[in-house]
Design an enzyme around this catalytic site. Structure first.
Site, PDB file in Angstrom:
ATOM      1  N   ARG A 181      -2.568   0.111   3.203  1.00 35.81           N
ATOM      2  CA  ARG A 181      -3.824  -0.151   2.509  1.00 35.81           C
ATOM      3  C   ARG A 181      -4.221   0.952   1.537  1.00 35.81           C
ATOM      4  NH1 ARG A 181      -3.788  -2.129   7.607  1.00 35.81           N
ATOM      5  NH2 ARG A 181      -4.682  -4.205   7.949  1.00 35.81           N
ATOM      6  N   HIS A 216      -0.356  -3.816   0.889  1.00 40.16           N
ATOM      7  CA  HIS A 216       1.078  -4.036   0.648  1.00 40.16           C
ATOM      8  C   HIS A 216       1.411  -4.402  -0.799  1.00 40.16           C
ATOM      9  CE1 HIS A 216       1.708  -3.303   4.754  1.00 40.16           C
ATOM     10  NE2 HIS A 216       1.565  -4.523   5.239  1.00 40.16           N
ATOM     11  N   HIS A 265       8.905  -4.543   6.319  1.00 45.63           N
ATOM     12  CA  HIS A 265       7.996  -5.116   7.311  1.00 45.63           C
ATOM     13  C   HIS A 265       8.746  -6.032   8.285  1.00 45.63           C
ATOM     14  CE1 HIS A 265       4.193  -6.250   9.023  1.00 45.63           C
ATOM     15  NE2 HIS A 265       3.498  -5.742   8.023  1.00 45.63           N
ATOM     16  N   TYR A 323       9.957  -7.681  11.646  1.00 41.45           N
ATOM     17  CA  TYR A 323       9.391  -7.963  12.961  1.00 41.45           C
ATOM     18  C   TYR A 323      10.544  -8.068  13.953  1.00 41.45           C
ATOM     19  CZ  TYR A 323       4.811  -9.312  10.958  1.00 41.45           C
ATOM     20  OH  TYR A 323       3.594  -9.332  10.312  1.00 41.45           O
ATOM     21  N   ASP A 342      -2.003  -1.040  15.898  1.00 41.04           N
ATOM     22  CA  ASP A 342      -1.791  -1.311  14.472  1.00 41.04           C
ATOM     23  C   ASP A 342      -2.169  -0.049  13.714  1.00 41.04           C
ATOM     24  OD1 ASP A 342      -1.253  -2.459  12.042  1.00 41.04           O
ATOM     25  OD2 ASP A 342      -2.946  -3.842  12.049  1.00 41.04           O
ATOM     26  N   GLN A 367       4.146   3.112  10.902  1.00 39.42           N
ATOM     27  CA  GLN A 367       3.108   2.192  11.349  1.00 39.42           C
ATOM     28  C   GLN A 367       3.665   1.345  12.490  1.00 39.42           C
ATOM     29  OE1 GLN A 367       0.030   2.039   9.802  1.00 39.42           O
ATOM     30  NE2 GLN A 367      -0.889   0.210  10.705  1.00 39.42           N
ATOM     31  N   GLU A 377       7.143   0.391  10.764  1.00 34.33           N
ATOM     32  CA  GLU A 377       7.240   0.512   9.309  1.00 34.33           C
ATOM     33  C   GLU A 377       7.158   1.990   8.926  1.00 34.33           C
ATOM     34  OE1 GLU A 377       4.191  -2.375   7.656  1.00 34.33           O
ATOM     35  OE2 GLU A 377       3.895  -2.556   9.819  1.00 34.33           O
TER      36      GLU A 377
END
Length: 354
Positions: free
Chosen positions: A82, A108, A182, A184, A255, A291, A319
């Site tokens: 952000r 992002h 990113h 997962y 997060d 992150q 991340e």
């Protein structure tokens, strides 16, 4: 090492998207899309010697479009995470960006970030590794960012089933850059279910404290004595719902950016273990932060590959990055890139079993 190139689909513009699959002698493989540089598959062996796809992804482009806000497996840029207020000041000039994160921040890279671009792809195959070199030129003013940014991201998959991502960038004018991926992960397989049984280790004493909009306050938050302490491996589910911790309450779980003990070298910063499959993933990087996102906003929006159900906390992300909102926090490590300089960071996701 071998590779295959296959048509994955077409965008509404008619542009073709290709999938490159790289396979080692053991049969493990990685599949990368030219759209968004997305990691679509990552198949590694479990303790029984069977292949397990540990990446959440989709069988078609529609899945990635429907879930665009989740950035499944995609390259992120120009600025990962952000930027508060959708603006920053550089060299005395204010730059205005899209507030695509609840109207309070740029997330992002903005409305059309690197995750939505078709990258120029050049595959390579060597004796013990193979991969894909992706390039993209982001013009001056792209999503409000200054300078023409030339980006190269190289994915390398090797005979040890390690996936290495090297991020490189140069600019013709002062700008800010923070690139990441990113992906997962679920080390039990993308369709297994919750990530909460995974054992996590993160070598960090502090996270970046956030406010109610998940933007940094500028303070460090010590992990000791909190649910965020993963210096000794423990299950992700331990403390994830402990809302007596203010940071857990604000994030809806994990997060947050972990501040790493960075010295510029590529070293192990995190490790994840799935008891069910025996798969261990080690994360090595020279980035100053990572992150950890525990899939708090995942929901049954569109099925994963093979029709597998997408579920709350069905995966986790690690991340590697600089801290969020660096351009607005002089106390953080700078993300400014100048002409003549080179942005150059590497992250390795290495796999083994126990």
């Amino acid at each position: 090492m071998t590779f295959e190139k296959n048509l994955f689909g077409k965008l509404p513009t008619g542009e073709e998207v290709y999938a490159y699959t790289f396979k080692n002698e053991k049969g493990a493989s990685a599949t990368i899309l030219t759209y968004g540089g997305i990691i679509n598959k990552l198949c590694v062996h479990n303790r029984d010697g069977k292949l397990c796809d540990v990446i959440c992804g989709f069988d078609d482009l529609e899945g990635y479009h429907v879930n665009a806000g989740a950035y499944f497996g995609a390259l992120i840029g120009r600025y990962g995470n952000r930027i508060g207020g959708g603006s920053f000041t550089l060299n005395g000039k204010e730059y205005t960006l899209a507030k695509n994160n609840n109207g309070v921040a740029t997330l992002h890279g903005g409305l059309v970030g690197f995750d939505k671009k078709i990258w120029v792809a050049v595959p390579f195959v060597e004796a013990d590794k193979a991969g894909l070199e992706l390039t993209h030129v982001s013009p001056d003013g792209d999503e409000g960012f200054p300078g023409e940014l030339t980006v190269k991201v190289t994915y390398t998959f090797d005979e040890n089933s390690a996936l290495t991502i090297r991020y490189e960038a140069t600019t013709d004018a002062d700008t800010v850059v923070n690139l990441t991926n990113h992906a997962y992960f679920n080390l039990c397989g993308y369709g297994f279910g919750t990530n909460e049984t995974h054992y996590m280790m993160i070598d960090s004493d502090y996270i970046t404290e956030v406010d109610g909009t998940l933007l940094p306050t500028g303070n460090k938050y010590a992990v000791e004595g909190t649910p965020f302490d993963f210096r000794t491996p423990k299950k992700i589910g331990d403390g994830i719902n402990d809302t007596s911790d203010p940071q857990i309450k604000l994030g809806g779980g994990f997060d947050h950016n972990y501040i790493l003990k960075s010295d510029g070298s590529i070293k192990k910063v995190a490790e994840v273990y799935a008891e069910e499959t025996g798969i261990v993933m080690s994360v090595c990087t020279n980035q100053p932060g990572v992150q950890f996102y525990a899939g708090n906003f995942m929901k049954d929006k569109y099925p994963f590959k093979g029709g597998a159900k997408q579920m709350h906390r069905g995966a986790f992300c690690l991340e590697t990055q600089h801290a969020p909102d660096c351009p607005n926090h002089s106390e953080f490590e700078s993300t400014v890139l100048k002409p003549g300089e080179k942005y150059d960071y590497t992250t390795v996701y290495a796999f083994s079993v126990k």
